[in-house]
Scaffold this active site. Structure first.
Site, mmCIF file in Angstrom:
data_model
loop_
_atom_site.group_PDB
_atom_site.id
_atom_site.type_symbol
_atom_site.label_atom_id
_atom_site.label_comp_id
_atom_site.label_asym_id
_atom_site.label_seq_id
_atom_site.Cartn_x
_atom_site.Cartn_y
_atom_site.Cartn_z
ATOM 1 N N THR A 40 -22.251 -17.257 50.286
ATOM 2 C CA THR A 40 -21.509 -18.027 49.302
ATOM 3 C C THR A 40 -22.536 -18.975 48.688
ATOM 4 O OG1 THR A 40 -20.985 -19.715 50.911
ATOM 5 C CG2 THR A 40 -19.377 -17.973 50.661
ATOM 6 N N THR A 41 -22.345 -19.650 47.668
ATOM 7 C CA THR A 41 -21.268 -19.711 46.697
ATOM 8 C C THR A 41 -21.864 -19.331 45.341
ATOM 9 O OG1 THR A 41 -20.157 -21.487 47.927
ATOM 10 C CG2 THR A 41 -19.699 -21.353 45.571
#
Length: 263
Positions: A40-41
């Protein structure tokens, strides 16, 4: 010949490599306690000249940091790029397959595939991973494209594990565990008319806000010189923003935040 589809080539010559051929027998499924790297992100946003795609560098495995310098955003061709969140191995293979298929289509057909064609093709590749996703290996891409010859030049598209397409028309979007914090930052700061420096500042601020509240998202590592990856897609093509430029924007952002650490 099986046509321009890379997946059709795999089906004909190496079907065992298709993600859908992972075992579906419950006895062969992945144990629930198996920790595999997840990333992520990722965020995308529009700016005056096109689209910017950015990602932090952390991969996690359970409560551990599996990798500190993972690259989650890549150029696909001259008019598009993509990033991912989720199971790292599956996502990287997915994007490699997508880039190879886009290149193969253009060679076979003698013309570039349209932005909407790429969106649909990536949807099919995501759907091919559904068997793995049902076993916990969820890998989701974020696609961005910009074609100045198109009357509607910007594409920012997210997917769910079934391949369902969602186009972001707000001018920004995020995926991954820190996305809600990054999107909240962009909701306050996003301006589609900003210049290149402004777009970079928006991205590093949004990723910082995500890292501030999400343990799976990494902030900049000044000691190791590890900064977010940023890619722009404009009429001039796809460009990865250099580390020096990202460092300058990050240091400026940190200086500003030092004056107001609570905001």
């Amino acid at each position: 010949m099986t046509g321009p589809s890379f997946l059709e080539q795999l089906r004909a010559h190496a079907p065992e490599l298709l993600p859908s051929h992972l075992p579906r027998d419950p006895a062969q499924r992945v144990p629930a306690d198996l920790d595999v790297p997840h990333g992520t992100t990722i965020i995308a946003l529009t700016w005056a000249d096109g689209v910017l795609l950015a990602g932090d560098r952390r991969a996690t495995s359970g409560n551990l940091i599996a990798q500190k310098d993972l690259v989650k955003v890549v150029g696909i061709d001259d008019t598009s790029a993509a990033g991912f969140a989720g199971s790292v191995g599956h996502a990287l293979q997915m994007l490699k397959m997508f880039a190879a298929e886009v290149e193969q289509y253009e060679k076979v057909e003698g013309a570039p595939i349209s932005q909407d064609g790429k969106v649909r093709r990536l949807s099919s590749i995501v759907r091919e991973n559904l068997g793995a996703a049902m076993q916990g290996f969820v890998a989701l891409p974020l696609f961005v494209g910009y074609d100045p010859t198109d009357p509607d030049p910007v594409r920012i598209v997210t997917y769910d594990p079934t391949g369902s397409i969602k186009r972001a028309r707000s001018g920004y979007v995020g995926i991954g565990s820190g996305s809600q914090f990054a999107e909240a930052s962009l909701k306050k700061r996003h301006d589609p008319g900003v210049d290149r420096a402004g777009a970079i500042a928006l991205a590093v601020n949004a990723l910082w806000d995500a890292a501030d509240d999400d343990t799976a998202t990494a902030g900049p590592d000044l000691t190791r010189a590890i900064f977010p990856n940023l890619i722009t897609v404009t009429a001039d093509g796809v460009e990865e923003i250099g580390v020096d430029e990202v460092r300058t924007a990050t240091e400026r952002m940190l200086a500003e935040r030092a004056e107001r650490p609570g905001s």
